[in-house]
Design an enzyme around this catalytic site. Sequence first.
Site, PDB file in Angstrom:
ATOM      1  N   ASN A  64     -21.947  71.753  -9.654  1.00 53.19           N
ATOM      2  CA  ASN A  64     -20.775  71.596  -9.594  1.00 53.19           C
ATOM      3  C   ASN A  64     -19.779  70.415 -10.336  1.00 53.19           C
ATOM      4  O   ASN A  64     -19.172  70.159 -11.327  1.00 53.19           O
ATOM      5  CB  ASN A  64     -19.075  71.698  -8.236  1.00 53.19           C
TER       6      ASN A  64
ATOM      7  N   TYR B  87     -18.138  67.825 -24.116  1.00 52.06           N
ATOM      8  CA  TYR B  87     -17.763  68.704 -23.003  1.00 52.06           C
ATOM      9  C   TYR B  87     -18.029  69.587 -23.495  1.00 52.06           C
ATOM     10  O   TYR B  87     -19.291  70.474 -22.528  1.00 52.06           O
ATOM     11  CB  TYR B  87     -16.322  67.630 -22.443  1.00 52.06           C
TER      12      TYR B  87
ATOM     13  N   LYS C 116     -20.622  72.751 -21.675  1.00 60.68           N
ATOM     14  CA  LYS C 116     -20.213  73.440 -20.648  1.00 60.68           C
ATOM     15  C   LYS C 116     -21.227  74.650 -21.862  1.00 60.68           C
ATOM     16  O   LYS C 116     -21.234  76.048 -20.519  1.00 60.68           O
ATOM     17  CB  LYS C 116     -18.859  73.572 -20.354  1.00 60.68           C
TER      18      LYS C 116
END
Length: 245
Positions: free
Chosen positions: A88, A153, A157
């Site tokens: 996470n 980012y 992801k």
Amino acid sequence: MLKGKVALITGGTRGIGLETVRVFKENHAEVILFGSKKESVDNAIIKLKNEGYEVSGYYPNLSNYEDINNTIKKIIKKFGHIDILINNAGVSANKKIEETTSEDFAKIMNLNVNAIFNMTKAVVPYMKENKDGVILNTSSMVSIYGQPSGVGYPASKFAVNGITKSLARELAVFNIRVNAVAPGVIKTDMIASLPEEQIAPIIKTIPIGRIGEPRDVANAFLFLASNLSSYITGIILSVDGAARS
Ligand code: NAD
């Protein structure tokens, strides 16, 4: 729902990770949290203790496989097994490409992607031995739509989704399920500290009419970690109120 399970959660000292620790404790899992440094790990452990939750914590360098591997060995010695791994920990970015340095880009990939590789590589042998395991990754809504700045980012992801779908196929034969959760806008420290006039326009873009709570994401992790999702692997579960960045 998680009685007898040992869960390891990176980025467990605050935000989504910390709330997931709470939800997993409420569901009777043994929880180990990882944070970036001793101070934040100690503070999280004390905070949780004051709320009635006993957890263990460590702070290995997530870019260093050897460091992680040594920590995992300690955890196995203490708990015997790791049944659930939640990758996470993550950082975001919002600079335009001309202002983004190679170091900025590498830093994001290092935590959001390489750390997942390192953690998973270190934990998988123990899950294989048990012929049982659940690996969950924190992706993001930007992994589906991209975002208009901070290219590192969404790039990281999209990679998280690739790792998730590929390892789901590689590890299914060992009874190891691999899934990801893709949160939208979630009320962690950064969002919670924004003034009302900045929050209101964000809410307007979210069809469900509110910003997500860390618990919305933690509950999705609970579902994917539990036997309720026993035939689900390789999915990216959106938890975003139908927001479209
Ligand atoms: P946060 O900043 O509140 O927490 C981040 C966690 O990551 C902390 O526990 C911190 O200790 C850990 N961390 C940060 N840098 C680290 C490092 N170098 N080494 C080890 N650990 C490190 O963030 P959050 O909002 O709870 O985010 C958690 C995850 O959710 C991230 O992967 C993030 O990309 C993702 N996410 C968040 C949102 C949101 O709106 N909050 C939306 C989509 C996805």
